[in-house]
Design a protein around this motif. Structure first.
Motif, mmCIF file in Angstrom:
data_model
loop_
_atom_site.group_PDB
_atom_site.id
_atom_site.type_symbol
_atom_site.label_atom_id
_atom_site.label_comp_id
_atom_site.label_asym_id
_atom_site.label_seq_id
_atom_site.Cartn_x
_atom_site.Cartn_y
_atom_site.Cartn_z
ATOM 1 N N PHE A 161 -18.305 5.174 -24.376
ATOM 2 C CA PHE A 161 -18.280 6.395 -25.158
ATOM 3 C C PHE A 161 -19.413 6.368 -26.168
ATOM 4 C CE2 PHE A 161 -14.044 5.582 -23.578
ATOM 5 C CZ PHE A 161 -13.677 6.812 -23.068
ATOM 6 N N ARG A 162 -19.796 7.536 -26.649
ATOM 7 C CA ARG A 162 -20.887 7.638 -27.619
ATOM 8 C C ARG A 162 -20.402 7.329 -29.034
ATOM 9 N NH1 ARG A 162 -21.014 12.147 -24.662
ATOM 10 N NH2 ARG A 162 -20.427 13.540 -26.362
ATOM 11 N N GLU A 163 -21.326 6.948 -29.873
ATOM 12 C CA GLU A 163 -21.061 6.704 -31.294
ATOM 13 C C GLU A 163 -20.401 7.933 -31.900
ATOM 14 O OE1 GLU A 163 -20.837 4.734 -34.783
ATOM 15 O OE2 GLU A 163 -21.887 3.843 -33.076
ATOM 16 N N GLY A 164 -19.197 7.755 -32.448
ATOM 17 C CA GLY A 164 -18.490 8.831 -33.134
ATOM 18 C C GLY A 164 -17.855 9.871 -32.239
ATOM 19 N N GLN A 165 -17.978 9.730 -30.923
ATOM 20 C CA GLN A 165 -17.385 10.709 -29.998
ATOM 21 C C GLN A 165 -15.869 10.725 -30.172
ATOM 22 O OE1 GLN A 165 -18.032 9.794 -25.839
ATOM 23 N NE2 GLN A 165 -17.705 11.912 -25.221
ATOM 24 N N LEU A 166 -15.298 11.916 -30.250
ATOM 25 C CA LEU A 166 -13.856 12.054 -30.405
ATOM 26 C C LEU A 166 -13.160 11.704 -29.097
ATOM 27 C CD1 LEU A 166 -11.349 12.917 -32.007
ATOM 28 C CD2 LEU A 166 -11.818 15.285 -31.269
ATOM 29 N N VAL A 167 -12.260 10.721 -29.155
ATOM 30 C CA VAL A 167 -11.453 10.315 -28.012
ATOM 31 C C VAL A 167 -9.995 10.401 -28.457
ATOM 32 C CG1 VAL A 167 -10.943 8.515 -26.326
ATOM 33 C CG2 VAL A 167 -13.282 8.759 -27.219
ATOM 34 N N ILE A 168 -9.253 11.315 -27.842
ATOM 35 C CA ILE A 168 -7.853 11.520 -28.193
ATOM 36 C C ILE A 168 -6.994 10.905 -27.095
ATOM 37 C CG2 ILE A 168 -6.041 13.207 -28.648
ATOM 38 C CD1 ILE A 168 -8.242 15.168 -29.515
ATOM 39 N N ALA A 192 -11.303 -0.285 -26.555
ATOM 40 C CA ALA A 192 -11.794 0.338 -25.324
ATOM 41 C C ALA A 192 -12.705 1.532 -25.582
ATOM 42 C CB ALA A 192 -10.619 0.752 -24.446
ATOM 43 N N VAL A 193 -12.474 2.276 -26.658
ATOM 44 C CA VAL A 193 -13.264 3.487 -26.887
ATOM 45 C C VAL A 193 -14.410 3.292 -27.881
ATOM 46 C CG1 VAL A 193 -11.258 4.911 -26.334
ATOM 47 C CG2 VAL A 193 -11.878 4.546 -28.725
ATOM 48 N N THR A 194 -14.449 2.161 -28.573
ATOM 49 C CA THR A 194 -15.537 1.911 -29.530
ATOM 50 C C THR A 194 -16.862 1.918 -28.788
ATOM 51 O OG1 THR A 194 -14.094 0.657 -30.979
ATOM 52 C CG2 THR A 194 -16.415 0.191 -31.171
ATOM 53 N N PRO A 195 -17.855 2.626 -29.296
ATOM 54 C CA PRO A 195 -18.051 3.162 -30.641
ATOM 55 C C PRO A 195 -17.531 4.583 -30.854
ATOM 56 C CG PRO A 195 -20.061 3.436 -29.428
ATOM 57 C CD PRO A 195 -19.086 2.756 -28.498
ATOM 58 N N GLY A 196 -16.727 5.075 -29.912
ATOM 59 C CA GLY A 196 -16.107 6.379 -30.104
ATOM 60 C C GLY A 196 -15.068 6.326 -31.207
ATOM 61 N N ARG A 197 -14.536 7.489 -31.554
ATOM 62 C CA ARG A 197 -13.571 7.630 -32.641
ATOM 63 C C ARG A 197 -12.201 7.911 -32.037
ATOM 64 N NH1 ARG A 197 -15.588 12.114 -34.638
ATOM 65 N NH2 ARG A 197 -13.844 13.531 -34.578
ATOM 66 N N LEU A 198 -11.279 6.964 -32.140
ATOM 67 C CA LEU A 198 -9.961 7.081 -31.544
ATOM 68 C C LEU A 198 -8.989 7.840 -32.440
ATOM 69 C CD1 LEU A 198 -7.878 6.269 -29.319
ATOM 70 C CD2 LEU A 198 -7.377 4.265 -30.748
ATOM 71 N N VAL A 199 -8.291 8.782 -31.815
ATOM 72 C CA VAL A 199 -7.180 9.471 -32.447
ATOM 73 C C VAL A 199 -6.040 9.438 -31.431
ATOM 74 C CG1 VAL A 199 -6.352 11.651 -33.408
ATOM 75 C CG2 VAL A 199 -8.723 10.965 -33.768
ATOM 76 N N ILE A 200 -4.840 9.167 -31.888
ATOM 77 C CA ILE A 200 -3.681 9.116 -31.002
ATOM 78 C C ILE A 200 -2.848 10.367 -31.221
ATOM 79 C CG2 ILE A 200 -1.570 7.841 -30.446
ATOM 80 C CD1 ILE A 200 -3.092 5.298 -31.304
ATOM 81 N N SER A 201 -2.426 10.980 -30.125
ATOM 82 C CA SER A 201 -1.636 12.207 -30.230
ATOM 83 C C SER A 201 -0.455 12.129 -29.288
ATOM 84 C CB SER A 201 -2.489 13.432 -29.887
ATOM 85 O OG SER A 201 -2.783 13.444 -28.507
ATOM 86 N N LEU A 202 0.492 13.006 -29.513
ATOM 87 C CA LEU A 202 1.669 13.054 -28.659
ATOM 88 C C LEU A 202 2.085 14.513 -28.451
ATOM 89 C CD1 LEU A 202 3.689 11.329 -27.112
ATOM 90 C CD2 LEU A 202 5.097 11.262 -29.162
ATOM 91 N N PRO A 203 1.315 15.262 -27.634
ATOM 92 C CA PRO A 203 1.737 16.626 -27.324
ATOM 93 C C PRO A 203 2.894 16.606 -26.328
ATOM 94 C CG PRO A 203 -0.300 16.096 -26.185
ATOM 95 C CD PRO A 203 0.058 14.900 -27.015
ATOM 96 N N VAL A 204 3.603 17.708 -26.238
ATOM 97 C CA VAL A 204 4.715 17.835 -25.289
ATOM 98 C C VAL A 204 4.498 19.086 -24.434
ATOM 99 C CG1 VAL A 204 6.353 16.560 -26.727
ATOM 100 C CG2 VAL A 204 6.192 19.038 -26.952
ATOM 101 N N ALA A 205 5.343 19.265 -23.420
ATOM 102 C CA ALA A 205 5.168 20.341 -22.441
ATOM 103 C C ALA A 205 5.119 21.733 -23.067
ATOM 104 C CB ALA A 205 6.263 20.271 -21.391
#
Length: 144
Positions: free
Chosen positions: A81-88, A102-115
């Protein structure tokens, strides 16, 4: 913004349906892993299926990870991933430390959407708070 989905199964379908039904008209790029589902989403919701997951990561501004937990390691170990790339990550199961590495140097955010995201009504958890991720997920419902 170009959204890319790595993992094209049930959750990717929920997210794509939600974004398109809530008016998102930008490019949505899909990985090739589940060809049948990817082709159906591409046809129904004007998405583009790319040749590889790396092509998705290279072309997208924001990448959504929706692979099953048991596939996270083999799928992510070969991606960059690219430097600072948003990875959700919307993957249930893989730990934050593994995902961050695994995503570095990207920027990891964890989410939990539902149906309910298909109708713009998903109460979506987000950690850590990230303005770009929040803006991307808000059309799917309230973000916490």
């Amino acid at each position: 913004m170009k959204i890319g989905s790595i993992g094209v199964g049930h959750m990717a379908g929920v997210l794509v349906t939600g974004w398109r039904s809530q008016g998102f008209t930008g490019p949505i790029l899909l990985g090739p892993r589940n060809n049948d589902t990817a082709a159906k989403l591409a046809k129904a919701w004007d998405c583009q299926v790319l040749d590889s997951n790396q092509a998705v990561a290279d072309a997208a501004d924001a990448v959504i990870l929706t692979v099953p937990a048991k596939l996270a390691k083999p799928v992510l170990e070969d991606l960059s991933f690219r430097e600072g790339q948003l990875v959700i990550s919307a993957c249930a199961g893989p730990g934050q430390a593994f995902l961050q590495e695994a995503v570095t140097p990207g920027r990891l955010v964890i989410s939990l959407p539902v149906a309910a995201a298909t109708r713009g009504r998903s109460p979506t958890l987000l950690y850590p708070d990230d303005a770009e991720a929040k803006e991307l997920l808000e059309p799917l419902g309230a973000v916490f």
